[in-house]
Write an enzyme that holds these catalytic residues in place. Structure first.
Site, PDB file in Angstrom:
ATOM      1  N   GLN A 101      -7.438   6.226   5.312  1.00 39.37           N
ATOM      2  CA  GLN A 101      -6.676   5.858   4.117  1.00 39.37           C
ATOM      3  C   GLN A 101      -7.526   6.068   2.869  1.00 39.37           C
ATOM      4  OE1 GLN A 101      -5.871   1.822   2.602  1.00 39.37           O
ATOM      5  NE2 GLN A 101      -3.729   2.186   3.156  1.00 39.37           N
ATOM      6  N   TYR A 182      -3.215  -1.048  -6.286  1.00 36.25           N
ATOM      7  CA  TYR A 182      -4.316  -0.145  -6.609  1.00 36.25           C
ATOM      8  C   TYR A 182      -3.858   1.009  -7.503  1.00 36.25           C
ATOM      9  CZ  TYR A 182      -6.515  -3.106  -3.183  1.00 36.25           C
ATOM     10  OH  TYR A 182      -6.987  -4.211  -2.520  1.00 36.25           O
ATOM     11  N   ARG A 229       1.380   5.491   1.634  1.00 36.28           N
ATOM     12  CA  ARG A 229       1.813   4.097   1.748  1.00 36.28           C
ATOM     13  C   ARG A 229       2.316   3.585   0.405  1.00 36.28           C
ATOM     14  NH1 ARG A 229      -1.073  -1.691   3.460  1.00 36.28           N
ATOM     15  NH2 ARG A 229       0.221  -1.934   5.294  1.00 36.28           N
ATOM     16  N   GLY A 315      -0.974  -5.417  11.955  1.00 34.12           N
ATOM     17  CA  GLY A 315      -2.102  -5.868  11.164  1.00 34.12           C
ATOM     18  C   GLY A 315      -2.897  -6.929  11.896  1.00 34.12           C
ATOM     19  N   ARG A 316      -2.584  -8.198  11.606  1.00 34.18           N
ATOM     20  CA  ARG A 316      -3.398  -9.291  12.139  1.00 34.18           C
ATOM     21  C   ARG A 316      -3.405  -9.334  13.666  1.00 34.18           C
ATOM     22  NH1 ARG A 316       1.524 -11.365  10.658  1.00 34.18           N
ATOM     23  NH2 ARG A 316       2.450 -13.022  11.947  1.00 34.18           N
TER      24      ARG A 316
END
Length: 359
Positions: A101, A182, A229, A315-316
């Site tokens: 990424q 971002y 993304r 993810g987690r």
């Protein structure tokens, strides 16, 4: 409970053949060396999770200006390439595929955290007013320097160079990070982008930078090795994209333009506007990945079953369970995530989560 059979169907994503519909979502872990080179521990971490098939790495800066946090990796020097080659080789040896990424943080930075200690850059000279951990403690993000039109072209070339470096390192592709507050996301948000040139103002102008970055990367490494993304309406990094109608107009235009490039995939960090998600799905010609905020174990396959997604990145669950694919297949219990070790460095909470074989 057993998960939907749809989750275990094979899928072709760009040049990559996947055995199922799970993937590793990108997550900052702050384990790179001080110069931004990923070391042996990073290679071990990703190799442990290779059964997920498609592994999207943590955000990786394409330039010194792109760094925001301490301990994040880069992909713009020969040393970075060598470090990522070890990661890619380790993942490939275990049968996985690696997409790096590319994350330029823009204004979500502090001079104390970057190699050159310069002022952060952004679409406009507007501070994010976010807390940033630095070597001397927590500080507020400063007012960034507004990128000139010439600077924007330089940043686009930095993304192009970083994409080429990722492929040189043996990665299977790259994901452009246009989400989570971002730089690319900042250009989309009216409260962060108050430019009056061709990169600000209208929906079309605010999308221009993201589309040009994607086009440059496609030109460099190929559309089938490029994903992107987005995170519509996520209020991260101090961003405000406006009301629902404004968000829908912005992202329908953006995704429509990106669809022309035939990218390998669209990765949506989804806050919950299913009407928008469905409309994006309808115009996107390739794979759609959806991470739904707050999704629980029993909901992992829901978006695939509903026709809204092809792949469900984890993810987690993947962070705390290196063998999460086996655990989900066999309906085994999952390890709990330890939030205290997310960014602390070292093996604790990174490579030491137990597998079923070690329990």
């Amino acid at each position: 409970m057993s998960l939907s059979p749809s989750l275990w169907q094979p899928f072709t994503l760009g040049r990559v053949e996947l055995n199922h519909r799970l993937a590793l979502a990108p997550m900052t872990r702050s384990r790179a060396n001080p110069d931004g080179t990923p070391g042996e521990l990073v290679a071990e971490h990703y190799a442990q999770r290779a059964s997920l098939g498609l592994l999207i790495t943590e955000g990786t800066q394409p330039s010194p200006d792109g760094q925001g946090y301490l301990g994040t990796p880069g992909i713009y020097t020969p040393e970075h390439i060598e470090g990522w080659r070890e990661v890619a080789d380790a993942v490939h040896a275990q049968g996985g595929h690696l997409f790096i990424q590319l994350m330029h943080v823009g204004r979500i930075s502090h001079p104390d955290n970057t190699p050159h200690h310069r002022q952060p850059v952004a679409p406009s000279a507007i501070s994010a007013e976010q807390d940033m951990v630095t070597p001397t403690g927590t500080q507020k993000t400063p007012v960034p320097r507004e990128l000139s039109t010439e600077d924007i072209q330089v940043v686009i070339e930095e993304f192009r160079h970083a994409a080429a470096a990722a492929i040189a390192a043996g990665a299977d592709g790259v994901e452009l990070h246009a989400a989570n507050g971002y730089l690319l996301h900042q250009f989309l948000a009216p409260n962060a982008n108050q430019r009056t040139d061709s990169y600000g103002g209208s929906v079309e102008n605010r999308a221009r930078f993201v589309v040009e970055v994607a086009a440059a990367v496609v030109d460099e490494i190929g559309a089938d090795r490029t994903g992107i993304r987005i995170s519509p309406a996520f209020p991260l990094g101090g961003l405000d994209e406006g009301d629902t109608d404004a968000v829908r107009a912005q992202y329908r235009h953006l995704v429509g333009e990106l669809a022309r490039l035939n990218l390998a995939y669209l990765h949506v960090h989804h806050l919950g506007d299913d009407e928008l998600l469905r409309s994006l799905r309808e115009v996107w010609p390739a794979a759609v990945l959806v991470v739904r905020y707050g999704r629980e174990r029993e909901q992992i396959a829901d978006d695939i079953d509903a026709g809204l997604a092809d792949i469900a990145p984890l993810g987690r669950f993947a962070l705390a369970n290196p063998d999460v694919v086996e655990r989900l297949r066999t309906d085994a219990p999952l390890n709990d995530l330890d939030p205290a070790t997310l960014y602390t460095g070292g093996a604790a909470g990174y490579t030491d989560y137990p597998t079923l074989a070690r329990v």
